[in-house]
Design an enzyme around this catalytic site. Structure first.
Site, PDB file in Angstrom:
ATOM      1  N   LYS A   1     -16.182  12.267  -4.198  1.00  0.00           N
ATOM      2  CA  LYS A   1     -14.807  12.804  -4.079  1.00  0.00           C
ATOM      3  C   LYS A   1     -14.792  14.291  -3.705  1.00  0.00           C
ATOM      4  O   LYS A   1     -13.893  15.027  -4.088  1.00  0.00           O
ATOM      5  CB  LYS A   1     -14.021  12.596  -5.384  1.00  0.00           C
ATOM      6  CG  LYS A   1     -13.797  11.130  -5.734  1.00  0.00           C
ATOM      7  CD  LYS A   1     -12.950  10.988  -6.976  1.00  0.00           C
ATOM      8  CE  LYS A   1     -12.598   9.555  -7.265  1.00  0.00           C
ATOM      9  NZ  LYS A   1     -13.752   8.684  -7.549  1.00  0.00           N
TER      10      LYS A   1
ATOM     11  N   THR B   1      -0.205   4.947   1.208  1.00  0.00           N
ATOM     12  CA  THR B   1      -0.454   5.827   2.348  1.00  0.00           C
ATOM     13  C   THR B   1      -0.336   5.072   3.661  1.00  0.00           C
ATOM     14  O   THR B   1      -1.050   4.095   3.876  1.00  0.00           O
ATOM     15  CB  THR B   1      -1.857   6.460   2.229  1.00  0.00           C
ATOM     16  OG1 THR B   1      -1.990   6.994   0.921  1.00  0.00           O
ATOM     17  CG2 THR B   1      -2.052   7.551   3.248  1.00  0.00           C
TER      18      THR B   1
ATOM     19  N   THR C   1      -2.495   1.418  -4.739  1.00  0.00           N
ATOM     20  CA  THR C   1      -2.975   2.542  -3.931  1.00  0.00           C
ATOM     21  C   THR C   1      -4.294   3.075  -4.470  1.00  0.00           C
ATOM     22  O   THR C   1      -4.597   2.923  -5.654  1.00  0.00           O
ATOM     23  CB  THR C   1      -1.918   3.677  -3.899  1.00  0.00           C
ATOM     24  OG1 THR C   1      -2.453   4.799  -3.232  1.00  0.00           O
ATOM     25  CG2 THR C   1      -1.514   4.097  -5.307  1.00  0.00           C
TER      26      THR C   1
ATOM     27  N   ASP D   1       0.868  -1.176   0.000  1.00  0.00           N
ATOM     28  CA  ASP D   1       0.000   0.000   0.000  1.00  0.00           C
ATOM     29  C   ASP D   1       0.911   1.234   0.000  1.00  0.00           C
ATOM     30  O   ASP D   1       2.104   1.115   0.255  1.00  0.00           O
ATOM     31  CB  ASP D   1      -0.858  -0.052   1.276  1.00  0.00           C
ATOM     32  CG  ASP D   1      -1.760   1.155   1.420  1.00  0.00           C
ATOM     33  OD1 ASP D   1      -2.309   1.604   0.405  1.00  0.00           O
ATOM     34  OD2 ASP D   1      -1.915   1.650   2.548  1.00  0.00           O
TER      35      ASP D   1
ATOM     36  N   ARG E   1      -0.689  16.072  -2.420  1.00  0.00           N
ATOM     37  CA  ARG E   1      -2.107  15.708  -2.569  1.00  0.00           C
ATOM     38  C   ARG E   1      -2.882  17.013  -2.734  1.00  0.00           C
ATOM     39  O   ARG E   1      -2.806  17.897  -1.882  1.00  0.00           O
ATOM     40  CB  ARG E   1      -2.593  14.966  -1.327  1.00  0.00           C
ATOM     41  CG  ARG E   1      -1.909  13.628  -1.140  1.00  0.00           C
ATOM     42  CD  ARG E   1      -1.927  13.202   0.316  1.00  0.00           C
ATOM     43  NE  ARG E   1      -3.244  12.781   0.767  1.00  0.00           N
ATOM     44  CZ  ARG E   1      -3.643  11.517   0.834  1.00  0.00           C
ATOM     45  NH1 ARG E   1      -2.814  10.557   0.473  1.00  0.00           N
ATOM     46  NH2 ARG E   1      -4.832  11.190   1.269  1.00  0.00           N
TER      47      ARG E   1
ATOM     48  N   ASP F   1      -6.670  -2.599   3.420  1.00  0.00           N
ATOM     49  CA  ASP F   1      -5.626  -3.533   2.963  1.00  0.00           C
ATOM     50  C   ASP F   1      -5.853  -4.961   3.464  1.00  0.00           C
ATOM     51  O   ASP F   1      -5.102  -5.867   3.104  1.00  0.00           O
ATOM     52  CB  ASP F   1      -4.237  -3.071   3.449  1.00  0.00           C
ATOM     53  CG  ASP F   1      -3.907  -1.669   2.965  1.00  0.00           C
ATOM     54  OD1 ASP F   1      -4.138  -1.395   1.784  1.00  0.00           O
ATOM     55  OD2 ASP F   1      -3.430  -0.860   3.771  1.00  0.00           O
TER      56      ASP F   1
END
Length: 1091
Positions: A593, A428, A721, A426, A641, A833
């Site tokens: 989002k 983050t 990711t 992963d 980000r 995950d």
């Protein structure tokens, strides 16, 4: 799968799978789209056309039919009750129309009836145990009185271990089910057990004791880390009309019910309605996720009275429980194959013996007697030794001071750590710290970085000072016309002012203050006054990005000081408090989002709609501009980000119209989410773009050297990711997942088969470049070209899959397992995950900021990503090499005694008479040789520092050369040679009595085994020396008590000593010479380093 269908229909690719360039491609994409229906239906028609006659039935059709019948019966037996929506009356469980499951937790594997069959079944799934049991118990005979001892011991150990685990599970379940809760009844509060709670009960849930408080009524904070892996606090809101009741007891005087949707998996959504019947008109209130508390969550502040909607198996946490598969290591599978080969050898040898007898007399009985005599070929102690070895490796891993906090949760697969080819990670929280730092603010014409934040601060101070002075000096100041210079500056200043204000208002962050004294008696206003100090404040939010933004607005002068359900207060640089009334909040979802908030400023009455979200979602919402897309790309390339912030001013009429439509949509039962989204979208038009923010997620400590180490060890790393393509690519570069001299091929977005074909052809022409692909494109490729895509991707040094869902992550793991047959490892830190970790051959969880869910679901839990280097290079490598040596040595120990039996029987006219009886056989496998053989788990070929310095040593392990048919055959040859020498030598040198053969050969056998352990060891440990001498001492001491087998007067004479020494020397010396010559002329890679 569609891939197979496509192979069978349009193109004949099965002959030449690699010639992708030569595949005929249609002239237009329409051709592909028109043809898709054909290749979906063609194969099905072909299957139906097949002849299903007697030949088909005899050649395996009966298996298909039996399988179908069994599946059908299983489906009928296991048919689950259909889950339905429900109406639940407040405090009236007896009014429930249906019977709902009991609210009890049950984690036990077996019950009183299934325990013995269940444990026996798991034992018989191991070939070692099955073959040994069959060999020893097919026939009963006088000399077999000791044959059941080893099997009985192993089965007893298994049964006891399972029983202890089962009792512990039962105790844990009982403890959980006996927890007391406060239930509200007409007569007041009573205590009930957790397992006695029913749907419709009113339960009082107290907060867990935290020394933090915030200012709320009608709301509480909960923690969901055990449900979704997120450690932040989440705000939950009470039903409005119940808050207006004068006292708690009045809940029983109202006639009200909750209509709730059927139980489902999604923990992030809920639809229901609350209806109060005893008023005119009836009160209807919509219920959403904000009004729920799921099982396995914890109340962090406040006290909650709730009505129970779901219990037991129907709760979200139980529905989402995926039971992990029982993982079996590759080494165990390889040993199982060798065990089958040994069983075959045992049967063949027995048949040969009976054939040489001439099949005379009761030959069938003799065959079984020989099978029993040679049963030591299959070592029952192999499983015990390996299981004890695995426990030892687990203990060593957890005690390693260089990787503190590491926990082994699955003790059966430590050897897998030494066989990995693919590592799926992963991003983050695994490669990055999930610690956000605000780095960039872009206003379109001007950009501010970390070194120019003081300019923003001065603009904010200036604009709020100006605002306060203009409010005091009245309208006079507004008539002054500034010069052209300050006019431009004021424009930038006002835009900064608006942007910072929007960032400070548009979020779901709540300030929480630490209490230094009991404040129960103090009014809330007093609390607010005394606790506005910055040292005392912490922020709680569902996203670390939001906390980073609010902390940044605090650093530039605009501070969030207070928030409750309906209002929010900011403090300006001058200390003035600005109050805002929260009218609506639209929370962030992975589909939309974006998140929005509508606030009314109390001083001016202005209503403003603020929104922030991903550039993909916001680009179509904001007014036309020419810089947003370019700047988002620039920030993403820096690894930031990005969030786009926008606003829209609303009049009172516009807002009232929106509110009416919004409330109407929220009450609808069918398609509520769609209707609500449609109403909100009517507001999201032509919004004013305020700014673009960039937040950096810092890399974990030592990520770069660790990834470099893994790459040099021959491990291919795939990053999976949910983040966007640009950010993922940037982190891949900055973390050195992709090395500097490598190209990156970004797979263009594809939506149909034709595009996927063209893009795969383009990618195929690239050499030694990393692949970056999005989840959507990946799905299209896997639908049509699964085999070709995986084949190409596996040739890449690194692969980055962005915008991946948790299900896709697990799907990628399974793809690699199916297509490559290599061992996979997944590493992650969040609840998203878990599916990937459970699907992989070896799952590693990191205890991170996203909670412990991944760590608890994993086979191995570590505290930092950098620890994976030592875990694989040192512990994984040692575990595999030690288990391989141990397994083969235990097999050698069984084969050598079986060879001696075969030689003995051959010389004595193929008689099925045992060479060693009773305690000698039991002692041989236990007290005489067990400790030295088991001490092989302490052996190591190179020091840990060397293994980390030369990770290339790890690459050799993936070829599986430590345990293969080649090494196995070498050990077979050694066993046959030594067994033959020991037995034949003893027979040649024996005097007149048969008892002397037993004494000489058995003593030489024990000495040979102890010397062979010494020959196998590469690095001596003091415990190995102790084990060798302890076993020798035990054997010498036991000679005094074994009068039944040994003649004490003979074994104390010189002839006995020299004969034993001579036989032992002949059996071992040649092997020592061969080992020395091999090490001199063809040394293994590790010996070059250790020397």
């Amino acid at each position: 799968s569609t891939n197979t269908i496509y192979h069978n229909s349009i193109y004949s690719i099965e002959d030449e799978p690699s010639n992708l360039d030569e595949m005929p491609l249609m002239m237009s994409e329409e051709g592909f789209e028109n043809d898709e229906s054909d290749y979906q239906t063609l194969p099905r028609a072909r299957v139906n056309q097949r002849q299903r006659g007697l030949g088909w039935f005899l050649l395996g059709g009966w298996k298909v039919l039996c399988g179908s019948c069994c599946d059908c019966l299983a489906h009928i037996c296991r048919r689950k009750k259909e889950l339905k929506a429900r109406t639940v009356w407040l405090g009236c469980p007896e009014k429930c129309e249906e019977k709902y499951p009991k609210n009890a937790i049950k984690n036990q594997k077996y019950n009183i009836f299934t325990f013995v069959p269940g444990v026996s079944d798991s034992s018989f799934q191991r070939p070692t145990w099955t073959f040994s049991f069959l060999s020893d118990h097919v026939v009963k005979d006088q000399f077999l009185k000791y044959s059941f001892v080893p099997q009985g011991f192993v089965l007893a150990v298994t049964v006891v271990r399972e029983a202890v685990d089962e009792v512990r599970r039962h105790q844990r379940d009982k403890e959980m089910n006996s927890q007391l809760y406060s239930k509200l009844t007409v007569r007041g509060k009573i205590q009930v057990k957790s397992s006695d709670i029913q749907v419709g009960d009113m339960i009082i849930v107290e907060k867990v004791q935290y020394h933090l408080y915030s200012f709320f009524s009608g709301a509480c904070f909960i923690r969901t880390d055990q449900l979704d892996g997120e450690t932040d606090w989440k705000l939950k809101v009470a039903v409005g009309c119940t808050q207006r009741l004068p006292a708690v007891g009045d809940l029983f005087s109202v006639s009200a019910y909750v209509y709730a949707q059927r139980p489902q998996l999604d923990i992030h959504s809920f639809e229901g309605n609350f209806t109060r019947e005893d008023t005119d008109p009836q009160i209807h209130e919509s219920l959403s996720i904000e009004n729920t508390l799921w099982a396995s969550t914890v109340v962090a502040s406040g006290t909650v009275i709730g009505v129970v909607i779901y219990t037991g198996k129907e709760t979200r946490s139980q529905l989402n429980t995926s039971y992990a598969k029982n993982k079996v290591g590759l080494l165990d599978l390889e040993l199982n194959r060798l065990t089958k080969a040994l069983f075959l050898a045992q049967v063949v040898l027995s048949v040969v013996m009976v054939a040489l007898q001439g099949f005379v007399g009761p030959w069938f009985r003799n065959l079984f007697r020989f099978i029993v005599l040679f049963s030591y070929i299959i070592p029952i102690s192999l499983r015990v030794n390996l299981d004890m070895g695995k426990s030892a490796y687990g203990w060593m891993i957890m005690k390693d001071e260089n990787i503190p906090g590491t926990v082994v949760r699955t003790s059966t697969i430590p050897e897998e750590l030494g066989r990995l080819v693919y590592l799926l990670t992963d991003k983050t929280g695994t490669l990055t710290q999930n610690e956000m730092i605000f780095k960039r603010l872009h206003l379109g014409t001007v950009s501010y970085g970390t070194d120019t934040m003081d300019e923003i601060q001065s603009h904010i101070v200036q604009s709020y000072a100006l605002a306060s002075s203009s409010s005091t000096s009245g309208s006079a100041s507004s008539r002054k016309t500034p010069t052209s210079g300050p006019k431009v500056r004021k424009s930038v200043s006002s835009r900064i002012h608006e942007a910072v204000k929007a960032i400070a208002l548009c979020h779901n962050v709540t300030p929480v203050y630490e209490s230094h004294a009991s404040v129960n008696g103090e009014p809330e206003s007093a609390e607010a006054d005394q606790d506005y100090s910055d040292d005392n404040r912490t922020y709680q939010a569902s996203s670390p990005d939001e906390v980073a933004l609010v902390r940044w607005t605090e650093s530039v002068g605009l501070t969030l000081v207070n928030r409750d359900l309906t209002s929010l207060q900011l403090k300006t640089p001058s200390g003035q408090i600005l109050s805002f009334h929260i009218l609506q909040i639209f929370p962030f979802t992975s589909e939309s989002k974006r998140m929005g908030i509508i606030v009314r400023e109390e001083s001016t009455g202005e209503i403003t709609f603020y929104m922030k979200g991903a550039d993909v979602a916001m680009a179509s919402i904001v007014q036309y501009n020419d810089w947003l897309e370019e700047e988002c790309g620039n920030m993403a390339r820096e690894g930031l980000r990005t969030l786009v912030v926008a606003k829209k001013s609303l009049s009172e009429e516009q807002y009232q119209d929106f509110e009416n439509r919004y409330n109407q949509a929220k009450l609808s039962i069918h398609d509520r989410a769609l209707k609500v989204a449609a109403v909100v979208e009517s507001l999201e038009r032509e919004m004013e773009l305020l700014c673009l923010t960039g937040v950096e997620d810092q890399l974990q400590a030592d990520v770069r050297p660790t990834l470099e180490l893994l790459r040099n060890a021959g491990i291919k790393i795939w990053m999976l990711t949910g983040d966007k393509l640009e950010t993922a690519t940037c982190i891949a570069k900055s973390s050195h997942l992709v090395s500097r001299n490598q190209d990156i091929h970004v797979f263009r977005p594809v939506s149909n088969r034709g595009e996927a074909h063209l893009e795969l052809n383009a990618f195929r022409r690239k050499h030694d470049c990393a692949l970056v692909i999005s989840g959507d494109s990946l799905e299209v490729c896997l639908r049509y070209y699964e085999h070709e895509f995986v084949e190409l991707a596996c040739q890449c040094p690194a692969v980055v899959c962005c915008r991946c869902s948790p299900t896709q992550k697990a799907q990628i793991v399974r793809l690699l397992q199916q297509h490559t047959a290599n061992r996979t490892c997944a590493i992650g830190d969040g609840g998203n995950d878990v599916s990937m970790i459970q699907a992989a051959d070896c799952g590693i969880g990191i205890e991170g900021k996203e909670g412990k869910q991944a760590s608890l679901a994993a086979d191995f839990s570590i505290t930092q990503f950098k620890h994976i280097g030592r875990l694989l290079m040192v512990h994984g490598r040692n575990s595999y090499k030690r288990s391989a040596a141990l397994g083969q040595f235990v097999m050698h120990r069984g084969m050598i005694i079986s060879t001696m039996q075969a030689v003995f029987s051959s010389i004595f006219f193929f008689a099925s008479v045992p060479l060693y009886q009773g305690f000698l056989m039991v002692g041989y496998a236990t007290i005489y040789t067990m400790f030295p053989v088991f001490s092989l788990v302490l052996d190591q070929d190179v020091k840990p520092e060397m293994a980390l310095l030369y990770p290339e040593l790890y690459k050799d392990l993936t070829k599986g050369r430590s345990l293969s048919f080649k090494t196995f055959l070498i050990w077979v040859l050694i066993s046959v040679y030594q067994g033959g020498i020991l037995m034949y030598g003893a027979l040649v040198l024996f005097e007149s009595e048969f008892v002397h053969v037993v004494a000489i050969s058995f003593t030489a056998l024990i000495l040979t085994e102890l010397l062979m352990v010494a020959l196998t060891i590469r690095t001596w440990h003091w415990l190995m020396v102790v084990a060798e001498f302890f076993s020798l001492g035990c054997y010498l001491a036991s000679l005094a008590f074994l009068n039944e087998y040994f003649d004490l007067s003979f074994i104390t004479t010189w002839p006995f000593l020299w004969k034993v020494s001579a036989i032992t020397l002949v059996s071992c010396l040649p092997l020592y010479i061969i080992k020395y010559l091999k090490r001199k002329f063809s040394p293994p890679s590790y010996s070059k380093l250790s020397s």
